[in-house]
Design a protein around this motif. Structure first.
Motif, short mmCIF file in Angstrom:
data_model
loop_
_atom_site.label_atom_id
_atom_site.label_comp_id
_atom_site.label_asym_id
_atom_site.label_seq_id
_atom_site.Cartn_x
_atom_site.Cartn_y
_atom_site.Cartn_z
N GLY A 75 -147.39 10.93 19.75
CA GLY A 75 -148.80 10.57 19.84
C GLY A 75 -149.67 11.41 18.94
O GLY A 75 -149.22 12.36 18.30
N GLY A 76 -150.96 11.04 18.88
CA GLY A 76 -151.93 11.82 18.13
C GLY A 76 -152.14 11.41 16.71
O GLY A 76 -153.14 11.79 16.09
N GLY A 95 -137.09 10.53 19.85
CA GLY A 95 -137.77 9.25 19.92
C GLY A 95 -139.24 9.30 19.53
O GLY A 95 -140.08 8.71 20.20
N ILE A 96 -139.55 10.00 18.43
CA ILE A 96 -140.96 10.25 18.09
C ILE A 96 -141.54 9.22 17.11
O ILE A 96 -142.73 9.29 16.78
CB ILE A 96 -141.14 11.67 17.51
CG1 ILE A 96 -140.21 11.90 16.31
CG2 ILE A 96 -140.91 12.71 18.59
CD1 ILE A 96 -140.39 13.27 15.65
N TYR A 97 -140.71 8.27 16.64
CA TYR A 97 -141.20 7.26 15.70
C TYR A 97 -140.98 5.86 16.27
O TYR A 97 -140.22 5.66 17.21
CB TYR A 97 -140.47 7.37 14.35
CG TYR A 97 -140.61 8.72 13.69
CD1 TYR A 97 -141.83 9.15 13.20
CD2 TYR A 97 -139.50 9.56 13.55
CE1 TYR A 97 -141.96 10.39 12.58
CE2 TYR A 97 -139.62 10.80 12.94
CZ TYR A 97 -140.84 11.21 12.46
OH TYR A 97 -140.95 12.44 11.86
N LYS A 98 -141.65 4.88 15.66
CA LYS A 98 -141.39 3.48 15.96
C LYS A 98 -140.86 2.81 14.69
O LYS A 98 -141.15 3.26 13.58
CB LYS A 98 -142.65 2.77 16.47
CG LYS A 98 -143.76 2.61 15.47
CD LYS A 98 -144.96 1.85 16.04
CE LYS A 98 -145.90 2.73 16.81
NZ LYS A 98 -147.18 2.05 17.17
N PRO A 271 -145.57 7.09 13.84
CA PRO A 271 -145.36 7.78 15.12
C PRO A 271 -145.27 6.80 16.29
O PRO A 271 -145.91 5.74 16.29
CB PRO A 271 -146.61 8.66 15.25
CG PRO A 271 -147.03 8.90 13.83
CD PRO A 271 -146.74 7.60 13.12
N ALA A 272 -144.46 7.14 17.27
CA ALA A 272 -144.12 6.22 18.36
C ALA A 272 -145.35 5.72 19.12
O ALA A 272 -145.39 4.58 19.58
CB ALA A 272 -143.14 6.88 19.32
N LYS A 273 -146.36 6.59 19.28
CA LYS A 273 -147.53 6.22 20.06
C LYS A 273 -148.77 6.00 19.20
O LYS A 273 -149.89 6.08 19.70
CB LYS A 273 -147.81 7.30 21.12
CG LYS A 273 -146.70 7.45 22.15
CD LYS A 273 -147.02 8.55 23.15
CE LYS A 273 -145.89 8.75 24.16
NZ LYS A 273 -146.17 9.88 25.08
N GLY A 274 -148.56 5.71 17.91
CA GLY A 274 -149.69 5.41 17.04
C GLY A 274 -150.45 4.19 17.52
O GLY A 274 -149.86 3.24 18.06
N LYS A 275 -151.77 4.19 17.34
CA LYS A 275 -152.63 3.13 17.86
C LYS A 275 -153.27 2.27 16.78
O LYS A 275 -154.01 1.34 17.09
CB LYS A 275 -153.73 3.74 18.73
CG LYS A 275 -153.21 4.49 19.94
CD LYS A 275 -154.35 5.12 20.73
CE LYS A 275 -153.81 5.87 21.96
NZ LYS A 275 -154.93 6.52 22.71
N ALA A 276 -153.01 2.59 15.48
CA ALA A 276 -153.69 1.87 14.40
C ALA A 276 -152.67 1.37 13.38
O ALA A 276 -152.71 1.70 12.20
CB ALA A 276 -154.72 2.78 13.73
N ASP A 277 -151.74 0.52 13.86
CA ASP A 277 -150.69 0.02 12.98
C ASP A 277 -151.26 -0.81 11.83
O ASP A 277 -150.75 -0.75 10.70
CB ASP A 277 -149.69 -0.82 13.77
CG ASP A 277 -148.76 0.02 14.62
OD1 ASP A 277 -148.88 1.27 14.57
OD2 ASP A 277 -147.92 -0.56 15.34
N ASP A 278 -152.30 -1.61 12.09
CA ASP A 278 -152.88 -2.42 11.01
C ASP A 278 -153.36 -1.52 9.88
O ASP A 278 -153.08 -1.77 8.70
CB ASP A 278 -154.04 -3.28 11.53
CG ASP A 278 -153.58 -4.45 12.38
OD1 ASP A 278 -152.38 -4.80 12.32
OD2 ASP A 278 -154.42 -5.03 13.10
N ALA A 279 -154.09 -0.48 10.24
CA ALA A 279 -154.60 0.44 9.23
C ALA A 279 -153.46 1.16 8.53
O ALA A 279 -153.51 1.41 7.31
CB ALA A 279 -155.56 1.45 9.86
N ALA A 280 -152.40 1.49 9.27
CA ALA A 280 -151.26 2.19 8.67
C ALA A 280 -150.58 1.32 7.62
O ALA A 280 -150.30 1.78 6.50
CB ALA A 280 -150.27 2.59 9.76
#
Length: 358
Positions: A75-76, A95-98, A271-280
């Motif tokens: 996260g973060g 398990g820190i990535y997706k 990152p596994a708990k990232g919240k902005a996949d579109d922006a990434a």
């Protein structure tokens, strides 16, 4: 070039034609965990103006990236940039990535051999966790007027350069000599006995080569001084060091060895708990455009895995890069895979014995 990029005369049409950016999607704040120089302010401004996303940069290194993501369970942050050999192990253990959705990546913008190598080295349980961004190599830095006969790592042991050779007593030297001797140390990573056998042969070669060595260099400044003074005419070193010397002396430059330069790649990983996949994904596709990647090269001093980005670099850097890396030399780079447990202990023993040998 920078001004034309900033006012939008270059690149915007490319994005519209690709249709890869999230036009009409909600703007997001991209929390980027990266290295110094990889997200320069001018590139951030261009990206924010085009996409509506905002970018928040945290500069870090491999150890800190993994520690931060471990502490939060991934996260973060929304996008991280660990080296390719620092993904599979931490992912399997923590398990820190997706996984990367490769359908959302414009693969045509990447140098094919680098994309294939990174995908292979970051695959865990059939899923890809990284794609390449910034890269560099170690190989040969030569005074070509005095050591033009040196084409590969083992040529450093030749009579023509006796007493005027330098390299580090570090693992890249072991790996480079193994490839130059016709072996594949990376293929033996999963077999400690086979790896030990390769390292024993390299150990014998390096002991045999000791009389040729002026000194084992420890830092880049030390080696640069040795090459500038002429005390050393052939060495193992990094590409950027060779190009820096070339700016002062046209005879000294980086040469990709016949057995292949040894390459590192810093990646894009989610990152596994990232919240902005579109922006990434938008950021990845944006910064991999060749004209934008050239700005990152200007900022970081390193080239990227963007296909054709060298054409947008400064004339001097482009000329040095293209002389050192014709396409076949890029395709022959030996990319470092993840290091299994126990191998560095084997290598450490070899290096100690080489150092102690008379």
């Amino acid at each position: 070039m920078k001004n034309s990029l900033m006012n939008g005369t270059v690149g915007t049409g490319v994005a519209l034609s690709l249709g890869l950016l999230a036009h009409g999607a909600a703007a997001e704040n991209l929390r980027l965990l990266t290295w110094g120089g990889y997200a320069p302010e001018n590139v951030i401004e261009m990206f924010e103006a085009e996409t509506g996303h905002t970018v928040e940069v945290t500069k870090s290194n491999n150890e800190e990236m993994i520690a931060k993501l471990r502490a939060t369970g991934g996260g973060g942050f929304d996008l991280a940039q660990p080296s390719q050999d620092r993904i599979a192990g931490p992912q399997a253990e923590f398990g820190i990535y997706k996984p990367i959705d490769l359908d959302r990546i414009d693969s045509a913008q990447f140098i094919g051999s680098m994309l294939a190598a990174t995908k292979a080295n970051t695959t865990v349980d059939g899923e890809v966790y990284g794609v390449p961004h910034v890269w560099g190599t170690s190989g040969l830095v030569l005074d070509t007027a005095k050591a033009g006969m040196v084409k590969d790592y083992t040529d450093l042991c030749g009579a023509d350069t006796a007493g005027k050779v330098s390299y580090r007593l570090k693992r890249p030297t072991l790996i480079g000599f193994a490839f130059s001797m016709g072996m594949d140390p990376f293929a033996a990573y999963g077999d400690p006995a086979a790896y030990t056998e390769i390292m024993e042969q390299v150990e014998a070669k390096l002991i045999e080569c000791k009389p040729n060595v002026k000194t084992y260099w420890g830092g880049g400044d030390e080696l640069m001084g040795l090459l500038r003074s002429g005390e050393v005419v052939a060495s193992m070193a990094w590409d950027t060091g060779g190009w820096k010397l070339n700016a002062d002396n046209a005879d000294i430059t980086f040469v990709a060895p016949a057995a292949g330069a040894l390459g590192w790649i810093d990646t894009f990983a989610l990152p596994a708990k990232g919240k902005a996949d579109d922006a990434a994904y938008d950021w990845i596709n944006f910064v991999m455009r060749p004209e934008v990647s050239a700005l990152i090269t200007e900022s970081s001093g390193q080239f990227t895995a963007s296909q054709g980005a060298d054409e947008f670099a400064s004339d001097e850097l482009k000329a040095r890069f293209q002389a050192s890396f014709p396409p076949e030399a890029i395709d022959n780079i030996k990319w470092y895979p993840p290091v299994p447990a126990g191998l560095e202990a084997i290598e450490g023993g070899v290096l100690d014995r080489v150092k102690a040998a008379n």
